[in-house]
Design a protein around this motif. Structure first.
Motif: not given
Length: 163
Positions: A80, A83, A135-136, A138-139, A143, A151
């Motif tokens: 990861r 990113w 987005v950050d 959720y990153v 999981s 995606s």
């Protein structure tokens, strides 16, 4: 980190095939053969790309295991770290990766948003910062065990034909 390390990382992420390998190894550790089979490629061809991603820290080898015929297999998992990695002129690579990853999907499985806006620099920067923050967020989340791998691609660009 040296400039040459940064350049090597940028080169590693400048290949749609390598980005697809990272996606395949994001949620499940996969062997080189599994990666090759999923991509429809020869394992020897994918091994070069896997080794490049390992050398640059984007893939990590997991515990060795034995295959069906007793052969030694090394599964790889994405770290990861890609990113936050800067890659020069990455837009064409990301678009090509998106096209390759979605080529076999039925259109109803792809949700696409497209709209036109007219924003000054301050509002554009504000909008992009808010999108990046969402987005950050959720990153950074772990999981979901019951989640479905998916995606997301967001693109913003000037439209010189709309003025």
């Amino acid at each position: 980190m040296s400039i040459s390390d940064e350049a090597a990382k940028g080169r590693a992420l400048s290949s749609p095939l390598r980005l697809r390998i990272l996606r395949l190894c994001l949620h499940h550790a996969r062997t080189n053969k599994e990666i090759a089979d999923l991509l429809g490629l020869n394992p020897a061809s994918t091994l070069h790309h896997v080794r490049t991603l390992v050398a640059t820290g984007f893939l990590e080898p997991q515990e060795e295991r034995r295959g069906k015929r007793g052969a030694r297999e090394v599964p790889y998992l994405a770290t990861r770290r890609s990113w936050g990695q800067h890659v020069d002129d990455v837009a064409p690579v990301l678009i090509e990766t998106f096209v390759q990853e979605t080529a076999a999907l039925p259109p109803e499985d792809i949700e696409v948003w497209r709209l036109g806006l007219k924003l000054n620099a301050q509002h554009r920067d504000e909008m992009l910062a808010k999108l990046r923050a969402v987005v950050d967020e959720y990153v950074a989340m772990p999981s979901d065990p019951d989640g479905v791998a998916s995606s997301l691609m967001v693109a913003h660009h000037p439209d010189p034909t709309a003025d």
